[in-house]
Each structure stands twice: as structure tokens, then as C-alpha cells.
Motif scaffolding. Structure first.
Motif, short mmCIF file in Angstrom:
data_model
loop_
_atom_site.label_atom_id
_atom_site.label_comp_id
_atom_site.label_asym_id
_atom_site.label_seq_id
_atom_site.Cartn_x
_atom_site.Cartn_y
_atom_site.Cartn_z
N PHE A 150 0.85 -1.20 0.00
CA PHE A 150 0.00 0.00 0.00
C PHE A 150 0.87 1.24 0.00
O PHE A 150 2.06 1.18 0.33
N ASP A 151 0.29 2.35 -0.38
CA ASP A 151 0.96 3.65 -0.41
C ASP A 151 1.05 4.16 1.03
O ASP A 151 0.08 4.68 1.58
N TYR A 152 2.21 3.98 1.63
CA TYR A 152 2.39 4.29 3.05
C TYR A 152 2.08 5.75 3.36
O TYR A 152 1.52 6.06 4.41
N ASP A 153 2.41 6.64 2.44
CA ASP A 153 2.22 8.06 2.70
C ASP A 153 0.76 8.50 2.64
O ASP A 153 0.39 9.50 3.25
N ASN A 154 -0.06 7.76 1.90
CA ASN A 154 -1.44 8.21 1.68
C ASN A 154 -2.52 7.24 2.12
O ASN A 154 -3.67 7.66 2.28
N ASP A 155 -2.19 5.97 2.28
CA ASP A 155 -3.24 4.98 2.50
C ASP A 155 -2.99 4.05 3.68
O ASP A 155 -3.49 2.92 3.70
N GLU A 156 -2.28 4.51 4.68
CA GLU A 156 -2.03 3.66 5.84
C GLU A 156 -3.34 3.25 6.53
O GLU A 156 -3.45 2.15 7.07
N THR A 157 -4.34 4.10 6.46
CA THR A 157 -5.64 3.79 7.06
C THR A 157 -6.24 2.54 6.42
O THR A 157 -6.86 1.73 7.11
N LEU A 158 -6.04 2.37 5.12
CA LEU A 158 -6.56 1.18 4.45
C LEU A 158 -5.97 -0.09 5.05
O LEU A 158 -6.67 -1.07 5.27
N LYS A 159 -4.67 -0.07 5.31
CA LYS A 159 -4.03 -1.23 5.92
C LYS A 159 -4.62 -1.49 7.30
O LYS A 159 -4.89 -2.63 7.67
N THR A 160 -4.87 -0.43 8.05
CA THR A 160 -5.46 -0.57 9.38
C THR A 160 -6.84 -1.23 9.28
O THR A 160 -7.17 -2.11 10.07
N PHE A 161 -7.63 -0.81 8.30
CA PHE A 161 -8.96 -1.42 8.10
C PHE A 161 -8.84 -2.89 7.74
O PHE A 161 -9.60 -3.73 8.23
N LEU A 162 -7.87 -3.24 6.88
CA LEU A 162 -7.69 -4.63 6.48
C LEU A 162 -7.26 -5.49 7.67
O LEU A 162 -7.75 -6.61 7.85
N ILE A 163 -6.40 -4.96 8.50
CA ILE A 163 -5.99 -5.69 9.70
C ILE A 163 -7.20 -5.88 10.62
O ILE A 163 -7.37 -6.95 11.21
N GLY A 164 -8.04 -4.88 10.71
CA GLY A 164 -9.27 -5.01 11.49
C GLY A 164 -10.15 -6.14 10.96
O GLY A 164 -10.67 -6.94 11.72
N GLN A 165 -10.27 -6.22 9.65
CA GLN A 165 -11.06 -7.30 9.05
C GLN A 165 -10.43 -8.66 9.32
O GLN A 165 -11.14 -9.65 9.45
N SER A 166 -9.13 -8.70 9.41
CA SER A 166 -8.45 -9.99 9.63
C SER A 166 -8.75 -10.56 11.01
O SER A 166 -8.45 -11.72 11.27
N LYS A 167 -9.37 -9.80 11.86
CA LYS A 167 -9.71 -10.25 13.22
C LYS A 167 -11.06 -10.97 13.27
O LYS A 167 -11.41 -11.54 14.29
N HIS A 168 -11.82 -10.97 12.16
CA HIS A 168 -13.10 -11.67 12.12
C HIS A 168 -12.90 -13.16 12.37
O HIS A 168 -11.87 -13.73 12.01
N ASP A 169 -13.89 -13.80 12.95
CA ASP A 169 -13.80 -15.23 13.24
C ASP A 169 -13.63 -16.08 11.99
O ASP A 169 -12.94 -17.10 12.02
N ASP A 170 -14.26 -15.69 10.89
CA ASP A 170 -14.20 -16.52 9.68
C ASP A 170 -13.17 -16.03 8.66
O ASP A 170 -13.26 -16.32 7.48
N THR A 171 -12.18 -15.29 9.12
CA THR A 171 -11.16 -14.76 8.23
C THR A 171 -10.24 -15.87 7.71
O THR A 171 -9.69 -16.63 8.50
N PRO A 172 -10.07 -15.93 6.38
CA PRO A 172 -9.21 -16.97 5.80
C PRO A 172 -7.75 -16.55 5.66
O PRO A 172 -7.00 -17.19 4.94
N PHE A 173 -7.37 -15.46 6.33
CA PHE A 173 -5.99 -14.97 6.16
C PHE A 173 -5.48 -14.31 7.42
O PHE A 173 -6.23 -13.87 8.28
N ASP A 174 -4.16 -14.25 7.50
CA ASP A 174 -3.46 -13.47 8.51
C ASP A 174 -2.59 -12.47 7.77
O ASP A 174 -1.90 -12.84 6.80
N VAL A 175 -2.62 -11.22 8.17
CA VAL A 175 -1.71 -10.24 7.60
C VAL A 175 -0.37 -10.49 8.26
O VAL A 175 -0.20 -10.24 9.45
N THR A 176 0.56 -11.01 7.48
CA THR A 176 1.86 -11.38 8.05
C THR A 176 2.92 -10.31 7.85
O THR A 176 3.89 -10.27 8.58
N ASP A 177 2.71 -9.47 6.85
CA ASP A 177 3.67 -8.39 6.61
C ASP A 177 3.04 -7.36 5.70
O ASP A 177 2.03 -7.61 5.06
N ALA A 178 3.66 -6.20 5.65
CA ALA A 178 3.12 -5.12 4.85
C ALA A 178 4.23 -4.18 4.44
O ALA A 178 5.37 -4.29 4.90
#
Length: 128
Positions: free
Chosen positions: A10-38
Motif C-alpha cells: 500500500f501507499d504508506y504516505d497516503n493509504d495507511e488507514t486502508l491497511k489498518t482497516f484490512l488488519i481489522g477485518q483480519s480479526k473476524h472469526d471466519d477470516t481466511p488470512f493473517d496479515v503477516t507483513d506489509a
């Protein structure tokens, strides 16, 4: 089924919030992924590319979060090129619903998918 290891570019300077939202989604019970790096905010010099190459190599799939200025984000373009060179599956995800999002250099012809929970789960499992 084991969760997929996801590298998020992701564009670190402009879209860090998007990564934060994606990490939030990764906390769902039925999430098929782990964010391992960015993406990291480092100067694009020296061994930066080797560090990122190792991170991408350890991932199962790469998600490129696209925002309004992704086409200008040199780091995202480099990360996408590394993913392609390593043969990693990847997909472009539209980060904002109501604005024009751009693709990184090297991904101009790739499909950009709408960010919905169902799409994300499908994309993680190779549905693209």
C-alpha cells in the motif's frame, strides 16, 4: 484449512488507514488470512528491496491496496514487481468505494476488485 499468509502492499504516505482497516477485518472469526507483513516506510535504497523480497517470499498471496495516488507510489510498484518475479499470486483491491483509485506501475492492465468481505475471501483463495 490453514489461513493464508497475506502481504499487504500500500501507499504508506497516503493509504495507511486502508491497511489498518484490512488488519481489522483480519480479526473476524471466519477470516481466511493473517496479515503477516506489509509495506514499510523506508527509503528505497540499499537492501530495502531484499528485505521486502524476503517478506513477500514468506507470504502465500499479495494484496495491493489501491488508493487515489497508488500510481505514484514507487514502493508499491517495486513490491508488485517483486511479487511477479517470485511468482506470487496477487490481486489489486480498490481501497475507496466512492473515488477513483489508481493502479501501481506494472499493474495498469490488472483487474482491480471492489473491497467487500465476500470478494476478499474469494480473492484470498485464488478466485480471480
Amino acid at each position: 484449512m490453514a489461513k493464508a499468509r497475506l502481504f499487504v502492499s500500500f501507499d504508506y504516505d497516503n493509504d495507511e488507514t486502508l491497511k489498518t482497516f484490512l488488519i481489522g477485518q483480519s480479526k473476524h472469526d471466519d477470516t481466511p488470512f493473517d496479515v503477516t507483513d506489509a509495506s514499510v516506510k523506508e527509503h528505497l535504497t540499499g537492501d530495502w528491496e531484499e528485505k521486502v523480497k524476503g517478506r513477500i517470499n514468506r507470504a502465500d498471496v499479495v494484496c495491493v491496496l489501491c488508493g487515489m495516488r497508488t500510481h505514484t507510489a514507487k514502493g508499491v510498484s517495486i513490491e508488485l514487481a517483486i511479487a511477479k518475479k517470485l511468482g506470487k499470486p496477487y490481486f489489486l483491491l480498490k481501497g475507496y468505494r466512492d473515488v477513483d483509485c489508481t493502479r501501481p506501475k506494472g499493474g495498469e492492465n490488472d483487474k482491480m476488485y471492489t473491497w467487500t468481505w465476500e470478494n476478499l475471501k474469494t480473492l484470498i483463495h485464488g478466485g480471480r
